[in-house]
Scaffold this active site. Structure first.
Site, PDB file in Angstrom:
ATOM      1  N   GLU A 144      14.063  67.357  19.097  1.00 48.37           N
ATOM      2  CA  GLU A 144      12.764  66.701  18.953  1.00 48.37           C
ATOM      3  C   GLU A 144      11.584  67.647  19.197  1.00 48.37           C
ATOM      4  O   GLU A 144      10.530  67.507  18.562  1.00 48.37           O
ATOM      5  CB  GLU A 144      12.680  65.512  19.915  1.00 48.37           C
ATOM      6  CG  GLU A 144      13.647  64.386  19.608  1.00 48.37           C
ATOM      7  CD  GLU A 144      15.017  64.582  20.247  1.00 48.37           C
ATOM      8  OE1 GLU A 144      15.904  63.740  20.025  1.00 48.37           O
ATOM      9  OE2 GLU A 144      15.185  65.594  20.978  1.00 48.37           O
TER      10      GLU A 144
ATOM     11  N   ASP B 223      20.955  49.287  25.150  1.00 45.83           N
ATOM     12  CA  ASP B 223      20.877  50.744  25.316  1.00 45.83           C
ATOM     13  C   ASP B 223      20.483  51.137  26.736  1.00 45.83           C
ATOM     14  O   ASP B 223      20.761  52.254  27.177  1.00 45.83           O
ATOM     15  CB  ASP B 223      19.883  51.342  24.318  1.00 45.83           C
ATOM     16  CG  ASP B 223      20.425  51.361  22.904  1.00 45.83           C
ATOM     17  OD1 ASP B 223      21.558  50.883  22.701  1.00 45.83           O
ATOM     18  OD2 ASP B 223      19.721  51.836  22.000  1.00 45.83           O
TER      19      ASP B 223
ATOM     20  N   HIS C  61      12.247  52.042  18.999  1.00 43.06           N
ATOM     21  CA  HIS C  61      13.080  51.584  20.111  1.00 43.06           C
ATOM     22  C   HIS C  61      12.319  51.623  21.437  1.00 43.06           C
ATOM     23  O   HIS C  61      12.839  52.051  22.476  1.00 43.06           O
ATOM     24  CB  HIS C  61      14.357  52.408  20.193  1.00 43.06           C
ATOM     25  CG  HIS C  61      15.327  52.144  19.078  1.00 43.06           C
ATOM     26  ND1 HIS C  61      14.954  52.251  17.756  1.00 43.06           N
ATOM     27  CD2 HIS C  61      16.630  51.783  19.079  1.00 43.06           C
ATOM     28  CE1 HIS C  61      15.990  51.958  16.977  1.00 43.06           C
ATOM     29  NE2 HIS C  61      17.021  51.662  17.753  1.00 43.06           N
TER      30      HIS C  61
END
Length: 323
Positions: A66, A125, A117
């Site tokens: 990322e 999660d 998310h």
């Protein structure tokens, strides 16, 4: 206000806000050849996959990297492209915040960051993947616009508007299916909050999927003779000071609701505006200095007291504090 005809019905359509992002990307791919999309091995989850399949020459899969992805996006932006960076909010802007700060915001690079998310509604999660701090770490950065769409239709509008906006943008998306209560005709403009329901007794100011819970709460409050104003404050930065100050002046009390820590998010931004311009009794609803946990989205929102009945109680409490 143009809202769903099934606003308070049990069969109201439910769609994740990330789907609106995916649809917006595909539309942008057709209309703007400078739009490119970057993914960190999460194309399916973030709904960037459809763009990649239709426009493979403008889609870049960078793997689980990322920080590098944000740097690549900066280079593309400085070369005249309009890059959309797609990942989970815990990783982007979480893991790559340094690159967002220095490479993107300091350079005023025209990068669009989609953090999917986010919030408790990531559900099973669990805490490591439930971004509850992203609004705070994003809105503190100079030059960065921060937006939290309330449903899938608005998420698509945000995606399209972000491409036209010159400068860095961060917008927050959800995993879970949530009510689609706006329509294509519901107003959206970056930096302009939307009054979904007028009222005179208390203002409920929300962002993201919990705006819908605010509408449900207002409906329940009306049965108790309390007239609540409901505001969709989708843009956290630059925040709509005019609408917020007017709401405080005209209703005399404010409740904020967000799927985020109570520190540094929407509630903090609203409190900063009102503290300097129109102090009134205020309740900030969100996650109170806790990490999340695994569970079904609805169960988690209930546990952390972020549903309509909780907003009703907060509204009743804050009204009692009015002078």
């Amino acid at each position: 206000m143009n809202l769903s005809s099934k606003l308070f019905q049990k069969d109201i359509e439910q769609v994740p806000t990330r789907n609106g992002y995916g649809e917006g990307l595909v539309e942008l791919g057709q209309s703007n050849p400078n739009v490119v999309v970057l993914s960190a091995d999460l194309a399916e989850s973030t709904r960037a996959k459809a763009f990649g399949e239709k426009y493979p020459e403008r889609f870049f899969e960078l793997g689980v990297a990322e920080q590098n992805m944000m740097g690549v996006a900066t280079g593309l932006a400085l070369s005249g492209k309009i890059p959309f960076v797609s990942s989970y909010a815990t990783f982007s802007p979480g893991r790559n915040w340094d690159q967002l700060r220095v490479s993107v915001c300091y350079s005023e690079a025209n990068v669009k960051v989609a953090g999917s998310h986010a919030g408790l509604s990531v559900g099973p999660d669990g805490a490591t993947h439930q971004a509850l701090e992203d609004i705070a770490i994003a809105r503190v950065l100079p030059n960065l616009t921060v937006i939290v769409p309330c449903d899938a239709i608005e998420a698509k509008k945000v995606t399209l508007a972000a491409a036209k906006h010159q400068g860095p943008v961060y917008f927050r998306l959800g995993r879970a299916e949530t009510p689609v209560f706006t329509t294509i005709d519901t107003p959206f403009e970056i930096g302009k909050a939307v009054i979904l329901k007028d009222g005179t007794d208390v203002s409920i100011i929300g962002c993201g999927q919990l705006v819908y819970e605010g509408l449900l709460a207002a409906e329940e409050l009306s049965k108790k003779g309390i007239n609540a104003r409901v505001i969709n404050c989708h843009t956290i930065k630059p925040i709509d000071k005019e609408t917020i100050i007017a709401a405080a002046r005209e209703t005399g009390a404010v409740v904020t609701i967000e799927e985020h820590q109570i520190h540094g998010g929407l509630g903090g931004a609203v409190a900063e505006v009102l503290g300097a311009n129109m102090p009134v009794p205020m309740e900030i609803m969100g996650v109170s200095d806790h990490f999340g946990e695994s569970g079904e989205p609805r169960q988690l929102l209930e546990k952390y007291h972020l549903l309509a009945p909780d907003i009703v109680r907060a509204a009743e409490q804050v009204i009692k504090r009015k002078k």
